[in-house]
Design an enzyme around this catalytic site. Structure first.
Site, PDB file in Angstrom:
ATOM      1  N   GLN A   1      52.169  39.009  33.696  1.00  0.00           N
ATOM      2  CA  GLN A   1      50.847  38.396  33.562  1.00  0.00           C
ATOM      3  C   GLN A   1      49.854  39.466  33.135  1.00  0.00           C
ATOM      4  O   GLN A   1      49.750  40.509  33.768  1.00  0.00           O
ATOM      5  CB  GLN A   1      50.413  37.758  34.883  1.00  0.00           C
ATOM      6  CG  GLN A   1      51.298  36.609  35.265  1.00  0.00           C
ATOM      7  CD  GLN A   1      50.944  35.946  36.576  1.00  0.00           C
ATOM      8  OE1 GLN A   1      51.653  35.056  36.993  1.00  0.00           O
ATOM      9  NE2 GLN A   1      49.895  36.349  37.259  1.00  0.00           N
ATOM     10  N   GLY A   2      49.131  39.182  32.062  1.00  0.00           N
ATOM     11  CA  GLY A   2      48.099  40.079  31.578  1.00  0.00           C
ATOM     12  C   GLY A   2      46.752  39.386  31.703  1.00  0.00           C
ATOM     13  O   GLY A   2      46.590  38.250  31.252  1.00  0.00           O
ATOM     14  N   TYR A   3      45.811  40.066  32.326  1.00  0.00           N
ATOM     15  CA  TYR A   3      44.482  39.489  32.550  1.00  0.00           C
ATOM     16  C   TYR A   3      43.537  39.996  31.475  1.00  0.00           C
ATOM     17  O   TYR A   3      43.252  41.183  31.383  1.00  0.00           O
ATOM     18  CB  TYR A   3      44.004  39.802  33.970  1.00  0.00           C
ATOM     19  CG  TYR A   3      44.815  38.991  34.937  1.00  0.00           C
ATOM     20  CD1 TYR A   3      44.402  37.727  35.322  1.00  0.00           C
ATOM     21  CD2 TYR A   3      46.051  39.436  35.371  1.00  0.00           C
ATOM     22  CE1 TYR A   3      45.189  36.943  36.141  1.00  0.00           C
ATOM     23  CE2 TYR A   3      46.842  38.665  36.189  1.00  0.00           C
ATOM     24  CZ  TYR A   3      46.414  37.414  36.570  1.00  0.00           C
ATOM     25  OH  TYR A   3      47.202  36.618  37.368  1.00  0.00           O
ATOM     26  N   LEU A   4      43.070  39.062  30.647  1.00  0.00           N
ATOM     27  CA  LEU A   4      42.224  39.386  29.508  1.00  0.00           C
ATOM     28  C   LEU A   4      40.760  39.410  29.898  1.00  0.00           C
ATOM     29  O   LEU A   4      39.975  40.138  29.299  1.00  0.00           O
ATOM     30  CB  LEU A   4      42.463  38.365  28.390  1.00  0.00           C
ATOM     31  CG  LEU A   4      43.939  38.282  27.977  1.00  0.00           C
ATOM     32  CD1 LEU A   4      44.206  37.022  27.195  1.00  0.00           C
ATOM     33  CD2 LEU A   4      44.327  39.516  27.191  1.00  0.00           C
TER      34      LEU A   4
ATOM     35  N   HIS B   1      44.438  44.596  32.325  1.00  0.00           N
ATOM     36  CA  HIS B   1      45.041  44.573  33.662  1.00  0.00           C
ATOM     37  C   HIS B   1      46.298  43.713  33.604  1.00  0.00           C
ATOM     38  O   HIS B   1      46.272  42.602  33.087  1.00  0.00           O
ATOM     39  CB  HIS B   1      44.054  44.036  34.694  1.00  0.00           C
ATOM     40  CG  HIS B   1      42.767  44.783  34.708  1.00  0.00           C
ATOM     41  ND1 HIS B   1      42.665  46.088  35.142  1.00  0.00           N
ATOM     42  CD2 HIS B   1      41.536  44.426  34.294  1.00  0.00           C
ATOM     43  CE1 HIS B   1      41.417  46.499  35.011  1.00  0.00           C
ATOM     44  NE2 HIS B   1      40.716  45.507  34.489  1.00  0.00           N
TER      45      HIS B   1
END
Length: 168
Positions: free
Chosen positions: A28-31, A86
């Site tokens: 999971q990448g938090y943009l 993140h």
């Protein structure tokens, strides 16, 4: 508008493993994320499925959130992963339990050895039998959201705070 109703618990032992389905690796990448609880993330499951998701708080307790989730091409998700400031990785296990859709997430890297259980409910006031392997409930506590764990992972916490929550 999608609505996710979910409760979350720290997991205290491996009693859940006998009800677990196959492992599902997730990245999971938090943009984007805000102090108000709005997040935009990409999620990759294995090498063949990807989604873009926007979440926003729907009530003060943190049990309900608006959720908008859309399938995206894996190649786009890989590009977004590289752009995400993140990130986190975990292995998810779906559980065969009554009372809602249960999953257990075993976090990797900077969030290891964290294990969280989540159950999605139809209504916030649904009766729920909490398994014995569930410890403290952390529903609505921002510290335990995946978005916060991506930017402030367990291993970056001070020793005193980790010990307070039962981690070394």
């Amino acid at each position: 508008m999608g609505l996710e109703i979910e409760r979350r618990f720290l997991v205290t032992n491996d009693g859940w493993t006998s009800q677990a389905g196959p492992p599902q690796p997730l990245r999971q990448g938090y943009l984007a994320s805000s102090a108000e609880g709005i997040t935009v993330r990409m999620r990759l499951r294995g090498e063949d499925q990807a989604w873009l998701t926007l979440k926003a708080s729907a009530d003060p307790s943190g049990i309900a959130r608006h959720e908008f989730e859309y399938g995206i091409p894996v190649s786009d998700a890989e590009d977004l992963w590289r752009l995400a400031p993140h990130r986190l990785e975990k292995i998810r296990y779906a559980l065969d339990l009554p009372g809602g859709e249960w999953v257990v997430d075993c976090f990797a890297e900077a969030n290891a050895p964290l294990v969280l259980a989540e159950v999605e409910l139809m209504r916030a006031d649904d009766a729920l039998e909490i398994p014995a392997w569930c410890g403290r409930e952390v529903t609505g506590q921002a510290r335990w959201s995946n978005a916060v764990l991506a930017s402030d992972p367990l291993q970056s916490w001070g020793a005193e705070e980790r010990q307070l929550w039962g981690f070394r």
